[in-house]
Write a protein that holds these residues in place. Structure first.
Motif, PDB file in Angstrom:
ATOM      1  N   GLU A  79      -1.599   5.276  -1.551  1.00 56.51           N
ATOM      2  CA  GLU A  79      -0.246   4.571  -1.329  1.00 56.51           C
ATOM      3  C   GLU A  79       0.198   4.236   0.056  1.00 56.51           C
ATOM      4  O   GLU A  79      -0.145   4.942   1.004  1.00 56.51           O
ATOM      5  CB  GLU A  79       0.724   5.577  -1.581  1.00 56.51           C
ATOM      6  N   TYR A  80       0.393   2.726   0.068  1.00 64.53           N
ATOM      7  CA  TYR A  80       0.697   2.365   1.408  1.00 64.53           C
ATOM      8  C   TYR A  80       1.899   1.500   1.610  1.00 64.53           C
ATOM      9  O   TYR A  80       2.167   0.849   0.563  1.00 64.53           O
ATOM     10  CB  TYR A  80      -0.713   1.867   2.186  1.00 64.53           C
ATOM     11  N   THR A  81       2.235   1.138   2.664  1.00 63.06           N
ATOM     12  CA  THR A  81       3.215  -0.042   2.812  1.00 63.06           C
ATOM     13  C   THR A  81       2.166  -1.244   3.570  1.00 63.06           C
ATOM     14  O   THR A  81       1.615  -0.985   4.654  1.00 63.06           O
ATOM     15  CB  THR A  81       4.527   0.327   3.591  1.00 63.06           C
ATOM     16  N   ILE A  82       2.646  -2.486   3.157  1.00 63.78           N
ATOM     17  CA  ILE A  82       2.237  -3.519   4.241  1.00 63.78           C
ATOM     18  C   ILE A  82       3.470  -4.424   4.180  1.00 63.78           C
ATOM     19  O   ILE A  82       4.463  -4.585   3.434  1.00 63.78           O
ATOM     20  CB  ILE A  82       1.091  -4.187   3.386  1.00 63.78           C
ATOM     21  N   ALA A  83       3.601  -4.865   5.645  1.00 70.47           N
ATOM     22  CA  ALA A  83       4.680  -5.676   5.908  1.00 70.47           C
ATOM     23  C   ALA A  83       4.239  -7.162   6.192  1.00 70.47           C
ATOM     24  O   ALA A  83       3.223  -7.381   7.047  1.00 70.47           O
ATOM     25  CB  ALA A  83       5.509  -5.189   7.205  1.00 70.47           C
ATOM     26  N   TYR A  84       5.079  -8.199   5.775  1.00 75.57           N
ATOM     27  CA  TYR A  84       4.766  -9.644   6.286  1.00 75.57           C
ATOM     28  C   TYR A  84       6.165 -10.321   6.894  1.00 75.57           C
ATOM     29  O   TYR A  84       7.172 -10.009   6.081  1.00 75.57           O
ATOM     30  CB  TYR A  84       4.411 -10.372   5.171  1.00 75.57           C
ATOM     31  N   GLN A  85       5.996 -10.662   7.990  1.00 81.05           N
ATOM     32  CA  GLN A  85       7.200 -11.138   8.725  1.00 81.05           C
ATOM     33  C   GLN A  85       8.367 -10.204   8.816  1.00 81.05           C
ATOM     34  O   GLN A  85       9.382 -10.298   8.593  1.00 81.05           O
ATOM     35  CB  GLN A  85       7.831 -12.398   7.982  1.00 81.05           C
ATOM     36  N   GLY A  86       7.876  -8.909   9.204  1.00 81.71           N
ATOM     37  CA  GLY A  86       8.851  -7.715   9.232  1.00 81.71           C
ATOM     38  C   GLY A  86       9.318  -7.188   7.823  1.00 81.71           C
ATOM     39  O   GLY A  86      10.101  -5.951   8.086  1.00 81.71           O
ATOM     40  N   ARG A  87       8.992  -7.573   6.885  1.00 81.45           N
ATOM     41  CA  ARG A  87       9.436  -7.280   5.509  1.00 81.45           C
ATOM     42  C   ARG A  87       8.345  -6.304   4.764  1.00 81.45           C
ATOM     43  O   ARG A  87       7.392  -6.870   4.609  1.00 81.45           O
ATOM     44  CB  ARG A  87       9.894  -8.332   4.502  1.00 81.45           C
ATOM     45  N   ALA A  88       8.701  -4.991   4.714  1.00 76.22           N
ATOM     46  CA  ALA A  88       7.747  -4.154   4.068  1.00 76.22           C
ATOM     47  C   ALA A  88       7.553  -4.197   2.341  1.00 76.22           C
ATOM     48  O   ALA A  88       8.730  -4.226   1.636  1.00 76.22           O
ATOM     49  CB  ALA A  88       7.907  -2.633   4.333  1.00 76.22           C
ATOM     50  N   VAL A  91       3.010  -0.288  -1.873  1.00 78.39           N
ATOM     51  CA  VAL A  91       1.830  -0.652  -2.615  1.00 78.39           C
ATOM     52  C   VAL A  91       1.299   0.568  -3.119  1.00 78.39           C
ATOM     53  O   VAL A  91       0.914   1.450  -2.340  1.00 78.39           O
ATOM     54  CB  VAL A  91       0.794  -1.561  -1.952  1.00 78.39           C
ATOM     55  N   VAL A  92       0.658   0.510  -4.353  1.00 79.09           N
ATOM     56  CA  VAL A  92      -0.091   1.761  -4.951  1.00 79.09           C
ATOM     57  C   VAL A  92      -1.404   0.706  -5.284  1.00 79.09           C
ATOM     58  O   VAL A  92      -1.316  -0.034  -6.254  1.00 79.09           O
ATOM     59  CB  VAL A  92       0.677   2.462  -6.101  1.00 79.09           C
ATOM     60  N   SER A  93      -2.647   1.475  -4.794  1.00 75.06           N
ATOM     61  CA  SER A  93      -3.870   0.832  -5.150  1.00 75.06           C
ATOM     62  C   SER A  93      -4.761   1.902  -6.067  1.00 75.06           C
ATOM     63  O   SER A  93      -4.848   3.027  -5.457  1.00 75.06           O
ATOM     64  CB  SER A  93      -4.602   0.476  -3.877  1.00 75.06           C
ATOM     65  N   ILE A  94      -4.995   1.923  -7.033  1.00 73.90           N
ATOM     66  CA  ILE A  94      -5.689   2.646  -7.879  1.00 73.90           C
ATOM     67  C   ILE A  94      -7.427   1.969  -8.068  1.00 73.90           C
ATOM     68  O   ILE A  94      -7.298   0.887  -8.512  1.00 73.90           O
ATOM     69  CB  ILE A  94      -5.318   2.707  -9.365  1.00 73.90           C
ATOM     70  N   MET A  95      -8.107   2.611  -7.356  1.00 73.04           N
ATOM     71  CA  MET A  95      -9.418   2.153  -7.272  1.00 73.04           C
ATOM     72  C   MET A  95     -10.678   3.276  -8.150  1.00 73.04           C
ATOM     73  O   MET A  95     -10.356   4.408  -8.151  1.00 73.04           O
ATOM     74  CB  MET A  95     -10.207   2.119  -5.859  1.00 73.04           C
ATOM     75  N   GLN A 107      -3.428  -2.941  -8.399  1.00 75.50           N
ATOM     76  CA  GLN A 107      -2.607  -2.833  -7.433  1.00 75.50           C
ATOM     77  C   GLN A 107      -1.160  -3.231  -7.776  1.00 75.50           C
ATOM     78  O   GLN A 107      -1.006  -3.992  -8.554  1.00 75.50           O
ATOM     79  CB  GLN A 107      -2.725  -3.696  -6.061  1.00 75.50           C
ATOM     80  N   TYR A 108      -0.030  -2.212  -7.474  1.00 73.21           N
ATOM     81  CA  TYR A 108       0.994  -2.313  -7.824  1.00 73.21           C
ATOM     82  C   TYR A 108       2.025  -2.604  -6.515  1.00 73.21           C
ATOM     83  O   TYR A 108       1.890  -2.103  -5.509  1.00 73.21           O
ATOM     84  CB  TYR A 108       1.625  -1.116  -8.615  1.00 73.21           C
ATOM     85  N   PHE A 109       2.940  -3.756  -6.510  1.00 74.40           N
ATOM     86  CA  PHE A 109       3.449  -3.941  -5.508  1.00 74.40           C
ATOM     87  C   PHE A 109       5.103  -3.774  -5.607  1.00 74.40           C
ATOM     88  O   PHE A 109       5.606  -4.176  -6.736  1.00 74.40           O
ATOM     89  CB  PHE A 109       3.551  -5.600  -5.145  1.00 74.40           C
ATOM     90  N   SER A 110       5.801  -3.385  -4.706  1.00 68.44           N
ATOM     91  CA  SER A 110       7.269  -2.943  -5.092  1.00 68.44           C
ATOM     92  C   SER A 110       7.963  -3.261  -3.766  1.00 68.44           C
ATOM     93  O   SER A 110       7.726  -2.466  -2.625  1.00 68.44           O
ATOM     94  CB  SER A 110       7.792  -1.604  -5.639  1.00 68.44           C
ATOM     95  N   LYS A 127      12.199   9.960   5.896  1.00 71.91           N
ATOM     96  CA  LYS A 127      12.113   9.215   7.320  1.00 71.91           C
ATOM     97  C   LYS A 127      10.749   8.217   7.117  1.00 71.91           C
ATOM     98  O   LYS A 127       9.876   8.894   6.744  1.00 71.91           O
ATOM     99  CB  LYS A 127      12.277  10.245   8.342  1.00 71.91           C
ATOM    100  N   GLY A 128      10.946   7.263   7.897  1.00 77.58           N
ATOM    101  CA  GLY A 128       9.837   6.570   7.816  1.00 77.58           C
ATOM    102  C   GLY A 128       9.541   5.439   6.577  1.00 77.58           C
ATOM    103  O   GLY A 128       8.379   4.793   6.437  1.00 77.58           O
ATOM    104  N   SER A 129      10.044   5.608   5.630  1.00 71.73           N
ATOM    105  CA  SER A 129      10.110   4.709   4.328  1.00 71.73           C
ATOM    106  C   SER A 129      10.597   3.456   4.740  1.00 71.73           C
ATOM    107  O   SER A 129      11.298   3.246   5.635  1.00 71.73           O
ATOM    108  CB  SER A 129      10.941   5.399   3.238  1.00 71.73           C
ATOM    109  N   PRO A 130      10.218   2.511   4.112  1.00 71.92           N
ATOM    110  CA  PRO A 130      10.387   0.853   4.191  1.00 71.92           C
ATOM    111  C   PRO A 130      11.894   0.944   4.388  1.00 71.92           C
ATOM    112  O   PRO A 130      12.420   0.079   4.921  1.00 71.92           O
ATOM    113  CB  PRO A 130       9.785   0.285   3.020  1.00 71.92           C
ATOM    114  N   SER A 131      12.536   1.591   3.456  1.00 69.60           N
ATOM    115  CA  SER A 131      14.179   1.386   3.266  1.00 69.60           C
ATOM    116  C   SER A 131      14.938   2.370   4.480  1.00 69.60           C
ATOM    117  O   SER A 131      16.043   2.098   4.798  1.00 69.60           O
ATOM    118  CB  SER A 131      14.890   1.745   2.019  1.00 69.60           C
TER     119      SER A 131
END
Length: 133
Positions: A79-88, A91-95, A107-110, A127-131
């Motif tokens: 489970e991770y967050t990725i940000a592009y242009q400051g917008r997070a 993501v959940v990646s199942i491998m 991969q699921y993106f939300s 705390k520390g969540s994208p929202s």
């Protein structure tokens, strides 16, 4: 012992992803790996196509934060967050692994969303969540 090797491979993969090192990022995949994006209905066949797709992304990540990695045997979830242009984006990646190489990833993106006030009496803010930076 294999689980330790998989965890090391995952740590190297996510570190390379965060650093934008496309070669090292894709070392984790078998040549014939499959990657599914269920939300867009896309399937990427092969490590080379996956790396090419990712190398043509129009933006570079401006943030990358692995929240947790959990797995055993051949199935691992990150489970991770990725940000592009400051917008997070969350993501959940199942491998799925064969030995220490990924043969299938989903991969699921939300996008984050504001929590509605009506449920505030039953929840705590993370705390520390994208929202909630």
């Amino acid at each position: 012992m294999q689980e330790e090797a998989i965890r090391e491979a995952l740590n190297a993969h996510w570190h390379a992803s965060a650093a934008g090192d496309l070669e090292a990022e894709h070392d984790i995949y078998e040549d014939d790996a499959i990657c599914d994006y269920p939300q867009s209905g896309e399937r990427i066949l092969g490590r080379r196509n996956l790396q090419a797709l990712r190398s043509h992304h129009p933006d570079k990540p401006s943030g990358f934060d692995v929240r947790r990695i959990h797995g055993e045997g051949h199935l691992w979830v990150t489970e991770y967050t990725i940000a592009y242009q400051g917008r997070a984006t969350c993501v959940v990646s199942i491998m799925e692994f064969r030995d220490v190489k990924v043969v299938h990833e989903t991969q699921y993106f939300s996008d984050p969303f504001e929590a509605p006030g009506w449920r505030s009496q039953w929840v705590q803010q993370i705390k520390g969540s994208p929202s909630r930076p």
